[in-house]
Design a protein around this motif. Structure first.
Motif, PDB file in Angstrom:
ATOM      1  N   GLN A 157       0.812  -1.220   0.000  1.00  0.00           N
ATOM      2  CA  GLN A 157       0.000   0.000   0.000  1.00  0.00           C
ATOM      3  C   GLN A 157       0.850   1.276   0.000  1.00  0.00           C
ATOM      4  OE1 GLN A 157      -3.281  -0.329  -0.295  1.00  0.00           O
ATOM      5  NE2 GLN A 157      -3.149  -2.578  -0.133  1.00  0.00           N
ATOM      6  N   ARG A 158       2.012   1.238   0.640  1.00  0.00           N
ATOM      7  CA  ARG A 158       2.754   2.481   0.873  1.00  0.00           C
ATOM      8  C   ARG A 158       3.937   2.716  -0.065  1.00  0.00           C
ATOM      9  NH1 ARG A 158       4.400   3.443   6.913  1.00  0.00           N
ATOM     10  NH2 ARG A 158       5.142   5.314   5.817  1.00  0.00           N
ATOM     11  N   ALA A 159       4.420   1.683  -0.708  1.00  0.00           N
ATOM     12  CA  ALA A 159       5.608   1.879  -1.573  1.00  0.00           C
ATOM     13  C   ALA A 159       5.292   2.864  -2.694  1.00  0.00           C
ATOM     14  CB  ALA A 159       6.053   0.548  -2.141  1.00  0.00           C
ATOM     15  N   SER A 160       6.318   3.647  -3.085  1.00  0.00           N
ATOM     16  CA  SER A 160       6.110   4.706  -4.090  1.00  0.00           C
ATOM     17  C   SER A 160       6.288   4.209  -5.522  1.00  0.00           C
ATOM     18  CB  SER A 160       7.081   5.870  -3.841  1.00  0.00           C
ATOM     19  OG  SER A 160       8.432   5.431  -3.962  1.00  0.00           O
ATOM     20  N   THR A 161       6.896   3.041  -5.721  1.00  0.00           N
ATOM     21  CA  THR A 161       7.127   2.525  -7.070  1.00  0.00           C
ATOM     22  C   THR A 161       6.334   1.238  -7.290  1.00  0.00           C
ATOM     23  OG1 THR A 161       9.042   1.246  -6.365  1.00  0.00           O
ATOM     24  CG2 THR A 161       9.458   3.494  -7.112  1.00  0.00           C
ATOM     25  N   PRO A 162       5.838   1.029  -8.533  1.00  0.00           N
ATOM     26  CA  PRO A 162       5.068  -0.189  -8.815  1.00  0.00           C
ATOM     27  C   PRO A 162       5.870  -1.464  -8.584  1.00  0.00           C
ATOM     28  CG  PRO A 162       4.744   1.429 -10.546  1.00  0.00           C
ATOM     29  CD  PRO A 162       5.857   1.944  -9.675  1.00  0.00           C
ATOM     30  N   ALA A 215      12.391   7.319   0.105  1.00  0.00           N
ATOM     31  CA  ALA A 215      13.116   6.892   1.305  1.00  0.00           C
ATOM     32  C   ALA A 215      12.476   5.647   1.915  1.00  0.00           C
ATOM     33  CB  ALA A 215      13.155   8.024   2.327  1.00  0.00           C
ATOM     34  N   TYR A 216      11.163   5.580   1.849  1.00  0.00           N
ATOM     35  CA  TYR A 216      10.464   4.389   2.356  1.00  0.00           C
ATOM     36  C   TYR A 216      10.890   3.162   1.556  1.00  0.00           C
ATOM     37  CZ  TYR A 216       6.656   1.120   3.437  1.00  0.00           C
ATOM     38  OH  TYR A 216       5.937   0.017   3.812  1.00  0.00           O
ATOM     39  N   ASP A 217      10.887   3.279   0.229  1.00  0.00           N
ATOM     40  CA  ASP A 217      11.239   2.135  -0.609  1.00  0.00           C
ATOM     41  C   ASP A 217      12.675   1.683  -0.361  1.00  0.00           C
ATOM     42  OD1 ASP A 217       8.751   2.700  -1.547  1.00  0.00           O
ATOM     43  OD2 ASP A 217       9.356   3.136  -3.608  1.00  0.00           O
ATOM     44  N   THR A 218      13.588   2.621  -0.290  1.00  0.00           N
ATOM     45  CA  THR A 218      14.999   2.281  -0.126  1.00  0.00           C
ATOM     46  C   THR A 218      15.266   1.623   1.228  1.00  0.00           C
ATOM     47  OG1 THR A 218      15.625   4.176  -1.531  1.00  0.00           O
ATOM     48  CG2 THR A 218      17.342   3.224  -0.143  1.00  0.00           C
ATOM     49  N   THR A 219      14.688   2.204   2.293  1.00  0.00           N
ATOM     50  CA  THR A 219      14.893   1.644   3.633  1.00  0.00           C
ATOM     51  C   THR A 219      14.255   0.257   3.751  1.00  0.00           C
ATOM     52  OG1 THR A 219      14.842   3.909   4.510  1.00  0.00           O
ATOM     53  CG2 THR A 219      14.621   2.099   6.094  1.00  0.00           C
ATOM     54  N   TYR A 220      13.107   0.107   3.160  1.00  0.00           N
ATOM     55  CA  TYR A 220      12.409  -1.182   3.178  1.00  0.00           C
ATOM     56  C   TYR A 220      13.236  -2.263   2.501  1.00  0.00           C
ATOM     57  CZ  TYR A 220       8.974  -4.632   1.456  1.00  0.00           C
ATOM     58  OH  TYR A 220       8.305  -5.790   1.126  1.00  0.00           O
ATOM     59  N   VAL A 221      13.774  -1.981   1.320  1.00  0.00           N
ATOM     60  CA  VAL A 221      14.575  -2.976   0.596  1.00  0.00           C
ATOM     61  C   VAL A 221      15.877  -3.260   1.345  1.00  0.00           C
ATOM     62  CG1 VAL A 221      15.891  -3.363  -1.525  1.00  0.00           C
ATOM     63  CG2 VAL A 221      13.577  -2.404  -1.647  1.00  0.00           C
ATOM     64  N   LYS A 222      16.477  -2.231   1.926  1.00  0.00           N
ATOM     65  CA  LYS A 222      17.750  -2.418   2.630  1.00  0.00           C
ATOM     66  C   LYS A 222      17.625  -3.386   3.803  1.00  0.00           C
ATOM     67  CE  LYS A 222      19.113   0.591   5.630  1.00  0.00           C
ATOM     68  NZ  LYS A 222      19.655   1.822   6.303  1.00  0.00           N
ATOM     69  N   TRP A 223      16.637  -3.147   4.688  1.00  0.00           N
ATOM     70  CA  TRP A 223      16.540  -3.976   5.877  1.00  0.00           C
ATOM     71  C   TRP A 223      16.074  -5.397   5.546  1.00  0.00           C
ATOM     72  CZ3 TRP A 223      19.663  -2.324   9.049  1.00  0.00           C
ATOM     73  CH2 TRP A 223      19.703  -1.039   9.538  1.00  0.00           C
ATOM     74  N   LEU A 224      15.159  -5.556   4.614  1.00  0.00           N
ATOM     75  CA  LEU A 224      14.728  -6.906   4.258  1.00  0.00           C
ATOM     76  C   LEU A 224      15.847  -7.692   3.584  1.00  0.00           C
ATOM     77  CD1 LEU A 224      11.812  -5.944   4.970  1.00  0.00           C
ATOM     78  CD2 LEU A 224      11.024  -7.315   3.025  1.00  0.00           C
ATOM     79  N   ARG A 225      16.636  -7.007   2.732  1.00  0.00           N
ATOM     80  CA  ARG A 225      17.741  -7.703   2.073  1.00  0.00           C
ATOM     81  C   ARG A 225      18.801  -8.112   3.077  1.00  0.00           C
ATOM     82  NH1 ARG A 225      21.336 -10.108   0.853  1.00  0.00           N
ATOM     83  NH2 ARG A 225      22.377 -10.424  -1.159  1.00  0.00           N
ATOM     84  N   LEU A 226      19.080  -7.289   4.059  1.00  0.00           N
ATOM     85  CA  LEU A 226      20.058  -7.610   5.085  1.00  0.00           C
ATOM     86  C   LEU A 226      19.592  -8.788   5.950  1.00  0.00           C
ATOM     87  CD1 LEU A 226      22.722  -6.854   6.545  1.00  0.00           C
ATOM     88  CD2 LEU A 226      21.371  -5.306   7.993  1.00  0.00           C
ATOM     89  N   ALA A 227      18.302  -8.794   6.339  1.00  0.00           N
ATOM     90  CA  ALA A 227      17.766  -9.871   7.178  1.00  0.00           C
ATOM     91  C   ALA A 227      17.780 -11.203   6.425  1.00  0.00           C
ATOM     92  CB  ALA A 227      16.348  -9.520   7.611  1.00  0.00           C
TER      93      ALA A 227
END
Length: 281
Positions: A157-162, A215-227
């Protein structure tokens, strides 16, 4: 002369006349009609009824002899066998004490060699020994689903890119399947599962939720990729070392899911060096 003969004839004629005169005045007595007539209809009883009437009724003495009535027993007398047991009462076998009322059959104690859910050390199961590292993988996959699945649903719902919204939908769906898999495996091996994310994972969730836009998209991808990178390394360790066939199968299934999630996250083009674990020296 022939007078005497004539007198004889006359006498005969006179007698005949007298006979005729007498016959004319005589009235004959009526004779009963002997002609054959149809008999009147007679009701005929059935054979059973006729037999019943024909059978003589038994006398009182004969009836008493045929069916003698038993003499009534005195009130309160016990039968020859035993007094009747109350309904529902169990029959105790000879030489055994009856169980107290309400007592049920006790379930057998669990076999300590079957992996009774110990949190430390190695325990034996029917699939092989279960080590602390094996349990760490099972609980680690459960922890990943506790925070990554709700975050992926939020990113839809919140991500800025499709693209980020698309891959988040796939990750959320696959985590739902993976969570069922980990719960089934933990139930077999009697491993206790966590019910909430770790403090570090909660910090990641707060950091992602506090941002918006790119910023939401980038932070979201960063933490999930690290985990995912951290869990991926643990999967490889367990897959190569475990002697438990159930854990080995579980590790292979987890490897498929986690590797696919890493590829989805990297396909967004938002992965940076910060998205990867620090290389070991």
């Amino acid at each position: 002369m022939r007078f005497p003969q004539n007198r004889h004839v006359l006498a005969i004629v006179g007698v005949a006349v007298l006979s005729l005169t007498a016959c004319a005045s005589y009235t004959p007595t009526p004779v009963a009609d002997t002609s054959v007539t149809e008999p009147a209809g007679v009701e005929v009883e059935s054979n059973e009824a006729a037999a019943a009437e024909a059978e003589p009724e038994p006398s009182d003495a004969g009836a008493a002899a045929a069916d003698p009535e038993p003499e009534p027993e005195p009130a309160g007398s016990a039968t020859a066998d035993s007094e009747p047991e109350p309904a529902g009462s169990p029959t105790a076998e000879p030489g055994t004490d009856p169980e107290p009322a309400g007592s049920g059959t006790a379930e057998p104690e669990p076999d300590p060699s079957g992996g009774a859910g110990a949190d430390t050390g190695t325990v034996q199961t029917k699939w092989g020994p279960l080590t602390e590292t094996d349990r760490k993988l099972i609980t680690g996959v459960r922890l990943a689903g506790l925070w990554e699945m709700p975050l992926a649903q939020d990113a839809v719902q919140r991500a800025s890119t499709p693209r980020v919204r698309q891959i988040s939908r796939e990750i959320a769906s696959q985590h739902h399947t993976l969570d069922k898999l980990v719960r089934d495996t933990a139930a077999k091996l009697k491993v206790k599962l966590p019910v909430k994310p770790t403090d570090e994972q909660q910090d990641w969730m707060s950091d992602i939720s506090s941002r918006s836009g790119k910023a939401y998209d980038t932070t979201y991808v960063k933490w999930l990729r690290l985990a995912h990178g951290k869990v991926f390394a643990l999967i490889g360790t367990v897959r190569g070392s475990t002697q438990n066939t159930e854990v080995r199968r579980f590790a292979e299934q987890c490897n498929t899911f986690v590797l696919n999630h890493q590829r989805l996250l990297e396909s967004t083009g938002l992965t940076t060096p910060e998205s990867f674990p620090t290389p070991s020296g």
